[in-house]
Write a protein that holds these residues in place. Structure first.
Motif, PDB file in Angstrom:
ATOM      1  N   VAL A  94       0.814  -1.285  -0.125  1.00 29.15           N
ATOM      2  CA  VAL A  94       0.115  -0.069   0.050  1.00 29.15           C
ATOM      3  C   VAL A  94       0.876   1.242  -0.120  1.00 29.15           C
ATOM      4  CG1 VAL A  94      -1.710   1.301   1.289  1.00 29.15           C
ATOM      5  CG2 VAL A  94      -1.922  -1.257   1.085  1.00 29.15           C
ATOM      6  N   LEU A  95       2.002   1.385   0.968  1.00 30.78           N
ATOM      7  CA  LEU A  95       2.923   2.486   0.765  1.00 30.78           C
ATOM      8  C   LEU A  95       3.403   2.604  -0.614  1.00 30.78           C
ATOM      9  CD1 LEU A  95       4.534   2.138   4.279  1.00 30.78           C
ATOM     10  CD2 LEU A  95       3.021   3.892   3.613  1.00 30.78           C
ATOM     11  N   LEU A  96       4.045   1.645  -1.147  1.00 31.77           N
ATOM     12  CA  LEU A  96       4.586   1.852  -2.540  1.00 31.77           C
ATOM     13  C   LEU A  96       3.780   2.192  -3.563  1.00 31.77           C
ATOM     14  CD1 LEU A  96       7.079  -1.344  -2.447  1.00 31.77           C
ATOM     15  CD2 LEU A  96       7.814   0.837  -2.183  1.00 31.77           C
ATOM     16  N   LEU A  97       2.352   1.647  -3.673  1.00 31.51           N
ATOM     17  CA  LEU A  97       1.534   1.922  -4.404  1.00 31.51           C
ATOM     18  C   LEU A  97       1.053   3.616  -4.380  1.00 31.51           C
ATOM     19  CD1 LEU A  97      -0.824  -0.930  -4.734  1.00 31.51           C
ATOM     20  CD2 LEU A  97       0.534  -0.231  -6.433  1.00 31.51           C
ATOM     21  N   SER A  98       0.815   4.004  -2.896  1.00 35.90           N
ATOM     22  CA  SER A  98       0.552   5.406  -2.720  1.00 35.90           C
ATOM     23  C   SER A  98       1.525   6.115  -3.037  1.00 35.90           C
ATOM     24  CB  SER A  98       0.107   5.447  -1.211  1.00 35.90           C
ATOM     25  OG  SER A  98      -0.672   4.714  -0.611  1.00 35.90           O
ATOM     26  N   SER A 101       1.709   6.572  -6.851  1.00 37.77           N
ATOM     27  CA  SER A 101       0.584   7.268  -7.336  1.00 37.77           C
ATOM     28  C   SER A 101       0.917   8.774  -7.541  1.00 37.77           C
ATOM     29  CB  SER A 101      -0.757   7.209  -6.587  1.00 37.77           C
ATOM     30  OG  SER A 101      -0.550   7.843  -5.306  1.00 37.77           O
ATOM     31  N   PHE A 102       1.604   9.387  -6.435  1.00 38.54           N
ATOM     32  CA  PHE A 102       2.111  10.646  -6.571  1.00 38.54           C
ATOM     33  C   PHE A 102       2.958  11.014  -7.861  1.00 38.54           C
ATOM     34  CE2 PHE A 102       0.398  10.557  -2.664  1.00 38.54           C
ATOM     35  CZ  PHE A 102      -0.261  11.850  -2.419  1.00 38.54           C
ATOM     36  N   PHE A 103       3.682   9.914  -8.180  1.00 43.85           N
ATOM     37  CA  PHE A 103       4.681  10.428  -9.414  1.00 43.85           C
ATOM     38  C   PHE A 103       3.971  10.252 -10.749  1.00 43.85           C
ATOM     39  CE2 PHE A 103       7.690   9.028  -6.528  1.00 43.85           C
ATOM     40  CZ  PHE A 103       8.765   9.762  -6.575  1.00 43.85           C
ATOM     41  N   PHE A 104       2.698   9.856 -10.694  1.00 45.73           N
ATOM     42  CA  PHE A 104       1.929   9.930 -11.928  1.00 45.73           C
ATOM     43  C   PHE A 104       1.161  11.221 -11.761  1.00 45.73           C
ATOM     44  CE2 PHE A 104       2.719   5.701 -12.520  1.00 45.73           C
ATOM     45  CZ  PHE A 104       2.588   5.255 -13.875  1.00 45.73           C
ATOM     46  N   LEU A 105       0.643  11.821 -10.441  1.00 49.70           N
ATOM     47  CA  LEU A 105       0.096  13.025 -10.148  1.00 49.70           C
ATOM     48  C   LEU A 105       0.820  14.326 -10.359  1.00 49.70           C
ATOM     49  CD1 LEU A 105      -2.017  11.592  -7.198  1.00 49.70           C
ATOM     50  CD2 LEU A 105      -3.209  12.447  -9.473  1.00 49.70           C
ATOM     51  N   TYR A 106       2.335  14.065 -10.753  1.00 52.39           N
ATOM     52  CA  TYR A 106       3.248  15.185 -10.529  1.00 52.39           C
ATOM     53  C   TYR A 106       3.213  16.262 -11.624  1.00 52.39           C
ATOM     54  CZ  TYR A 106       5.822  14.236 -14.925  1.00 52.39           C
ATOM     55  OH  TYR A 106       5.993  14.129 -16.163  1.00 52.39           O
ATOM     56  N   PRO A 107       2.776  16.187 -13.037  1.00 54.99           N
ATOM     57  CA  PRO A 107       2.955  16.946 -13.993  1.00 54.99           C
ATOM     58  C   PRO A 107       2.870  18.499 -13.653  1.00 54.99           C
ATOM     59  CG  PRO A 107       1.708  15.300 -15.060  1.00 54.99           C
ATOM     60  CD  PRO A 107       1.667  15.096 -13.201  1.00 54.99           C
ATOM     61  N   ALA A 108       2.110  19.040 -12.713  1.00 55.25           N
ATOM     62  CA  ALA A 108       1.817  20.260 -12.458  1.00 55.25           C
ATOM     63  C   ALA A 108       3.102  20.879 -11.785  1.00 55.25           C
ATOM     64  CB  ALA A 108       0.443  20.747 -11.580  1.00 55.25           C
ATOM     65  N   THR A 109       3.894  20.114 -11.115  1.00 57.44           N
ATOM     66  CA  THR A 109       5.153  20.458 -10.492  1.00 57.44           C
ATOM     67  C   THR A 109       6.402  20.817 -11.307  1.00 57.44           C
ATOM     68  OG1 THR A 109       6.034  18.208 -10.357  1.00 57.44           O
ATOM     69  CG2 THR A 109       4.525  18.826  -8.494  1.00 57.44           C
ATOM     70  N   GLY A 141      -2.610   8.026 -11.909  1.00 54.19           N
ATOM     71  CA  GLY A 141      -2.337   8.223 -10.433  1.00 54.19           C
ATOM     72  C   GLY A 141      -3.596   8.151  -9.348  1.00 54.19           C
ATOM     73  N   GLN A 142      -4.583   8.602  -9.829  1.00 59.44           N
ATOM     74  CA  GLN A 142      -5.670   8.603  -9.007  1.00 59.44           C
ATOM     75  C   GLN A 142      -6.135   7.525  -8.896  1.00 59.44           C
ATOM     76  OE1 GLN A 142      -7.469  11.505  -7.188  1.00 59.44           O
ATOM     77  NE2 GLN A 142      -7.642   9.503  -5.992  1.00 59.44           N
ATOM     78  N   VAL A 143      -6.299   6.495  -9.870  1.00 59.32           N
ATOM     79  CA  VAL A 143      -6.687   5.057  -9.744  1.00 59.32           C
ATOM     80  C   VAL A 143      -5.746   4.390  -8.937  1.00 59.32           C
ATOM     81  CG1 VAL A 143      -6.914   2.828 -11.007  1.00 59.32           C
ATOM     82  CG2 VAL A 143      -7.671   5.176 -12.192  1.00 59.32           C
ATOM     83  N   ILE A 144      -4.551   4.558  -9.050  1.00 58.43           N
ATOM     84  CA  ILE A 144      -3.405   3.965  -8.129  1.00 58.43           C
ATOM     85  C   ILE A 144      -3.717   4.027  -6.836  1.00 58.43           C
ATOM     86  CG2 ILE A 144      -1.353   3.455  -7.660  1.00 58.43           C
ATOM     87  CD1 ILE A 144      -0.368   4.217 -10.561  1.00 58.43           C
ATOM     88  N   TRP A 145      -3.765   5.323  -6.338  1.00 57.77           N
ATOM     89  CA  TRP A 145      -4.238   5.855  -5.165  1.00 57.77           C
ATOM     90  C   TRP A 145      -5.618   5.140  -4.501  1.00 57.77           C
ATOM     91  CZ3 TRP A 145      -8.223   8.202  -2.348  1.00 57.77           C
ATOM     92  CH2 TRP A 145      -7.677   8.735  -1.079  1.00 57.77           C
ATOM     93  N   CYS A 146      -6.406   5.087  -5.301  1.00 54.77           N
ATOM     94  CA  CYS A 146      -7.962   4.503  -4.996  1.00 54.77           C
ATOM     95  C   CYS A 146      -7.575   2.999  -4.569  1.00 54.77           C
ATOM     96  CB  CYS A 146      -8.756   4.752  -6.102  1.00 54.77           C
ATOM     97  SG  CYS A 146      -9.407   6.316  -5.980  1.00 54.77           S
ATOM     98  N   VAL A 147      -6.861   2.252  -5.393  1.00 55.39           N
ATOM     99  CA  VAL A 147      -6.714   0.886  -5.346  1.00 55.39           C
ATOM    100  C   VAL A 147      -5.839   0.428  -4.095  1.00 55.39           C
ATOM    101  CG1 VAL A 147      -5.328  -1.047  -6.346  1.00 55.39           C
ATOM    102  CG2 VAL A 147      -6.764   0.246  -7.731  1.00 55.39           C
ATOM    103  N   SER A 225      10.133  14.050  -2.118  1.00 53.54           N
ATOM    104  CA  SER A 225      10.412  14.670  -0.903  1.00 53.54           C
ATOM    105  C   SER A 225       8.817  15.082  -0.257  1.00 53.54           C
ATOM    106  CB  SER A 225      11.340  15.999  -1.052  1.00 53.54           C
ATOM    107  OG  SER A 225      12.344  15.786  -1.491  1.00 53.54           O
ATOM    108  N   PHE A 226       8.013  15.275  -1.152  1.00 56.53           N
ATOM    109  CA  PHE A 226       6.565  15.441  -0.828  1.00 56.53           C
ATOM    110  C   PHE A 226       6.104  14.116  -0.136  1.00 56.53           C
ATOM    111  CE2 PHE A 226       1.987  15.406  -1.932  1.00 56.53           C
ATOM    112  CZ  PHE A 226       1.710  16.586  -1.236  1.00 56.53           C
ATOM    113  N   VAL A 227       6.408  13.173  -0.838  1.00 55.97           N
ATOM    114  CA  VAL A 227       5.918  11.839  -0.498  1.00 55.97           C
ATOM    115  C   VAL A 227       6.434  11.436   1.001  1.00 55.97           C
ATOM    116  CG1 VAL A 227       6.140   9.364  -0.873  1.00 55.97           C
ATOM    117  CG2 VAL A 227       5.429  10.735  -2.676  1.00 55.97           C
ATOM    118  N   LEU A 228       7.827  11.993   1.034  1.00 56.96           N
ATOM    119  CA  LEU A 228       8.346  11.406   2.526  1.00 56.96           C
ATOM    120  C   LEU A 228       7.780  12.377   3.472  1.00 56.96           C
ATOM    121  CD1 LEU A 228      12.023  11.182   1.715  1.00 56.96           C
ATOM    122  CD2 LEU A 228      10.436   9.308   2.058  1.00 56.96           C
ATOM    123  N   ILE A 229       7.284  13.416   3.146  1.00 57.60           N
ATOM    124  CA  ILE A 229       6.551  14.429   4.098  1.00 57.60           C
ATOM    125  C   ILE A 229       5.427  14.045   4.453  1.00 57.60           C
ATOM    126  CG2 ILE A 229       5.730  16.763   4.628  1.00 57.60           C
ATOM    127  CD1 ILE A 229       8.124  17.973   2.809  1.00 57.60           C
TER     128      ILE A 229
END
Length: 246
Positions: A94-98, A101-109, A141-147, A225-229
């Motif tokens: 679950v931690l790895l999938l979560s 998911s943020f690496f797919f949700l990243y583009p705005a960064t 990313g949202q699908v992965i987060w939901c799963v 870094s965001f994921v770690l925080i």
């Protein structure tokens, strides 16, 4: 100290129960977020590019925060359909999938200065890095987060939340393509032919080529870094949300 949300707001949607309330909140966010995104050309002409971006953020961010708080406070509501938390390796999975998911949700960064309206916000045609894997990484990313969260929580509320979020992001795939085609026309249609919504499909079909060097960007370090925080302060976030009496 506990904070209580507006009684009028509670009375307006509480009769639907927490499951229905969550769907109403997701629908409200979807209407505001996608609606104002669709109206962007007219809004920018009327208010100016930077002011409209700030207006968009001032509407979207509070609604997203409201969703997050409500999710934290009701995530175990309803029926527990499954409980996999004792399975070996499930917590790590679950931690790895979560995190993934943020690496797919990243583009705005990649355009933080545009998000803050310091630079002029633009509607971009992306075809680098993770967008070579999928044209709509936010949806993936949202699908992965939901799963991931459905595996861990297993409640009917979590399932309803996941269905609502995924349904909205599937709509956003069509909506985003429509907006890009409206702005870029043939250039977007050519990009669409070289990319895919399904992760990796365009690469497998030889329409796209993955270039690992494109992933060596400071933005990815920022996401990491965001994921770690998030991981370090997840308990505190849940505790803070519980102080909102809703």
């Amino acid at each position: 100290m506990q904070f209580t949300l507006s009684g009028n707001l509670l009375q307006g949607i509480a009769p639907y129960g927490s499951h229905g309330t969550m769907l109403v909140l997701i629908l409200g966010f979807a209407c505001a977020h996608s609606g104002f995104a669709y109206l962007r050309p007219w809004g920018e002409e009327w208010m100016g590019t930077r002011l409209y971006r700030l207006f968009f953020a001032c509407v979207s961010l509070p609604l997203a925060l409201l969703l997050l708080i409500y999710f934290f406070n009701h995530r175990y509501d309803g029926i527990i359909l499954w409980n996999l938390q004792a399975l070996p390796g499930i917590h790590t999975t679950v931690l790895l999938l979560s995190a993934l998911s943020f690496f797919f949700l990243y583009p705005a960064t990649f355009n933080l200065l545009e998000i803050a309206a310091i630079q002029k916000p633009e509607l971009h045609l992306f075809e680098t890095g993770i967008t070579r894997i999928t044209r709509h990484p936010q949806m993936v990313g949202q699908v992965i987060w939901c799963v991931a969260h459905s595996l861990w929580i297993g409640s009917s509320f979590m399932v309803v939340t996941s269905v609502g979020l995924i349904a909205y992001h599937l709509f956003a795939v069509w909506h985003g393509d429509h907006r890009l085609e409206r702005k870029y026309g043939q250039s977007f249609r050519e990009l669409k032919a070289r990319t895919s919504v399904i992760p990796g499909l365009a690469i497998l079909q030889k329409r796209q080529q993955l270039r690992p060097r494109e992933f060596f960007r400071w933005a990815y370090l920022g996401v990491f870094s965001f994921v770690l925080i998030l991981y370090a302060f997840h308990t505190q976030m849940v505790s803070a949300a519980s102080r909102v009496a809703w």
